[in-house]
Design a protein around this motif. Structure first.
Motif, PDB file in Angstrom:
ATOM      1  N   PHE A  20       0.860  -1.179   0.000  1.00 51.63           N
ATOM      2  CA  PHE A  20       0.000   0.000   0.000  1.00 51.63           C
ATOM      3  C   PHE A  20       0.901   1.234   0.000  1.00 51.63           C
ATOM      4  O   PHE A  20       1.842   1.331   0.794  1.00 51.63           O
ATOM      5  CB  PHE A  20      -0.903   0.009   1.230  1.00 51.63           C
ATOM      6  N   PHE A  21       0.595   2.183  -0.890  1.00 51.44           N
ATOM      7  CA  PHE A  21       1.449   3.355  -1.066  1.00 51.44           C
ATOM      8  C   PHE A  21       0.678   4.654  -0.815  1.00 51.44           C
ATOM      9  O   PHE A  21      -0.523   4.744  -1.090  1.00 51.44           O
ATOM     10  CB  PHE A  21       1.993   3.417  -2.500  1.00 51.44           C
ATOM     11  N   ILE A  49      -5.704   1.540  -8.084  1.00 46.91           N
ATOM     12  CA  ILE A  49      -5.607   2.991  -7.923  1.00 46.91           C
ATOM     13  C   ILE A  49      -6.634   3.434  -6.890  1.00 46.91           C
ATOM     14  O   ILE A  49      -7.816   3.088  -6.985  1.00 46.91           O
ATOM     15  CB  ILE A  49      -5.888   3.722  -9.253  1.00 46.91           C
ATOM     16  N   GLY A  50      -6.197   4.219  -5.897  1.00 42.23           N
ATOM     17  CA  GLY A  50      -7.098   4.736  -4.884  1.00 42.23           C
ATOM     18  C   GLY A  50      -7.848   5.973  -5.345  1.00 42.23           C
ATOM     19  O   GLY A  50      -7.427   6.660  -6.283  1.00 42.23           O
ATOM     20  N   LEU A  84      -2.332   3.968  -3.647  1.00 42.36           N
ATOM     21  CA  LEU A  84      -1.901   3.001  -4.647  1.00 42.36           C
ATOM     22  C   LEU A  84      -1.751   1.644  -3.978  1.00 42.36           C
ATOM     23  O   LEU A  84      -1.341   1.564  -2.811  1.00 42.36           O
ATOM     24  CB  LEU A  84      -0.564   3.455  -5.243  1.00 42.36           C
ATOM     25  N   PHE A  85      -2.059   0.596  -4.731  1.00 40.84           N
ATOM     26  CA  PHE A  85      -1.990  -0.762  -4.194  1.00 40.84           C
ATOM     27  C   PHE A  85      -1.354  -1.673  -5.238  1.00 40.84           C
ATOM     28  O   PHE A  85      -1.664  -1.582  -6.425  1.00 40.84           O
ATOM     29  CB  PHE A  85      -3.403  -1.261  -3.868  1.00 40.84           C
ATOM     30  N   THR A 273      -9.324  -1.235   6.018  1.00 42.07           N
ATOM     31  CA  THR A 273     -10.198  -1.413   4.859  1.00 42.07           C
ATOM     32  C   THR A 273      -9.929  -0.300   3.863  1.00 42.07           C
ATOM     33  O   THR A 273      -9.908   0.880   4.234  1.00 42.07           O
ATOM     34  CB  THR A 273     -11.698  -1.378   5.240  1.00 42.07           C
ATOM     35  N   ALA A 274      -9.723  -0.667   2.597  1.00 39.26           N
ATOM     36  CA  ALA A 274      -9.475   0.336   1.564  1.00 39.26           C
ATOM     37  C   ALA A 274     -10.073  -0.126   0.244  1.00 39.26           C
ATOM     38  O   ALA A 274     -10.180  -1.329  -0.012  1.00 39.26           O
ATOM     39  CB  ALA A 274      -7.980   0.591   1.406  1.00 39.26           C
ATOM     40  N   TYR A 275     -10.450   0.839  -0.574  1.00 35.24           N
ATOM     41  CA  TYR A 275     -11.014   0.590  -1.904  1.00 35.24           C
ATOM     42  C   TYR A 275      -9.999   0.996  -2.981  1.00 35.24           C
ATOM     43  O   TYR A 275      -9.286   2.007  -2.830  1.00 35.24           O
ATOM     44  CB  TYR A 275     -12.273   1.424  -2.116  1.00 35.24           C
ATOM     45  N   PHE A 276     -10.019   0.233  -4.084  1.00 31.11           N
ATOM     46  CA  PHE A 276      -9.168   0.551  -5.228  1.00 31.11           C
ATOM     47  C   PHE A 276      -9.887   0.208  -6.532  1.00 31.11           C
ATOM     48  O   PHE A 276     -10.824  -0.596  -6.543  1.00 31.11           O
ATOM     49  CB  PHE A 276      -7.847  -0.242  -5.162  1.00 31.11           C
TER      50      PHE A 276
END
Length: 292
Positions: A20-21, A49-50, A84-85, A273-276
């Protein structure tokens, strides 16, 4: 050629590294995306891409947003957005280390690693609790339909919306549970993976039965166990043609839908928790034309 990143549909690898960036204030995003286009192949490395990065680049991706915990959730669900992932896939943990170092160096000055998690396949694809993971995954054409955008034109078709959720297991609590209590929590028998006919309403299988939602909430899971010292759990990854199916399942799991929380929360909890948005492929490369 595939219109989607092939690593999404491929079987879960033996080893993986989830990166994770965050972008830096002085980021040279044009140079960074040029580097990503040359070093992320969509197969051994899957790119996401976030929302914040897409907004900064003024690239509108319909449906892309930041994750928000369900309104009325009865459990805590952390929100941890990332720019960014990259999901590195392989069979050698040392190789993944060196590949991640190469990415870190190539993106230096534009992005920094904010989180890194090493993951692996356990036995034949089980969670660290010993239960099979992803049993209800769609296959073939159903997997393509569930996981990828279609009918929206070039630059969008073949893309996928990704929810990444890191879960921390309390294995001491789980170990103290009796076998029936464990099976009732999951809704399957651990020994043979057979679904229980009389599972309680809190059972995970009942909470997330994809065909029980209106509309049906099918997602493609590519989750993997992780461990770091004495801490361990599951990195849950859900690919979909939108975030709708994941959100429907999470609302029900968290008790936001009917007040009943998933029994899994007795011995595990999400800690991020993250969305991309995972871009499609174009001429054998990840399609980043919208971000240059």
């Amino acid at each position: 050629m595939k219109s989607y990143q092939g690593g999404i549909l491929a079987p879960v690898p033996k080893e993986a590294r989830f990166l994770f960036f965050s972008e830096t204030p002085q980021a040279d995003l044009a140079a960074a995306f040029l580097f990503l286009g040359e070093h992320v192949d969509g197969e051994s490395a899957v790119l996401g891409i976030g929302y914040s990065l897409a907004q900064k680049l003024e690239s509108r991706i319909p449906g892309l947003k930041n994750f928000a915990a369900p309104l009325g959730a009865r459990v805590e669900i952390p929100v941890t957005p990332s720019s960014l992932f990259i999901w590195l896939r392989g069979g050698d943990r040392g190789e993944l280390l060196h590949r991640s170092r190469g990415l870190e160096k190539g993106l230096a000055g534009s992005f920094i690693i904010s989180e890194c998690a090493d993951a692996f396949m356990y036995k034949e694809g089980r969670d660290l609790t010993g239960y099979m993971d992803g049993t209800e995954n769609p296959e073939g054409k159903k997997a393509l339909s569930a996981a990828f955008v279609s009918g929206h034109g070039a630059g969008l078709d073949g893309s996928s919306f990704l929810a990444v959720q890191r879960w921390l297991h309390d294995l001491n609590t789980f170990d103290a549970m009796g076998q029936k209590e464990r099976d009732d929590s999951v809704g399957r028998r651990q020994k043979d993976n057979v679904e229980l006919t009389e599972a309680p309403p809190t059972a995970h299988v009942k909470r997330t039965a994809q065909e029980s939602f209106v509309p049906e909430a099918f997602i493609l899971r590519r989750s993997m166990p992780w461990s770091d010292g004495q801490k361990a759990g599951l990195i849950f990854t859900a690919f979909g043609k939108s975030f709708d199916a994941f959100e429907a399942q999470l609302r029900r799991m968290s008790g936001a839908e009917d007040g009943i929380t998933d029994a899994l929360f007795r011995f595990t909890k999400p800690i991020s928790t993250a969305y991309f948005w995972c871009p499609p492929m174009h001429k054998g490369k990840v399609d980043l034309r919208s971000f240059r």
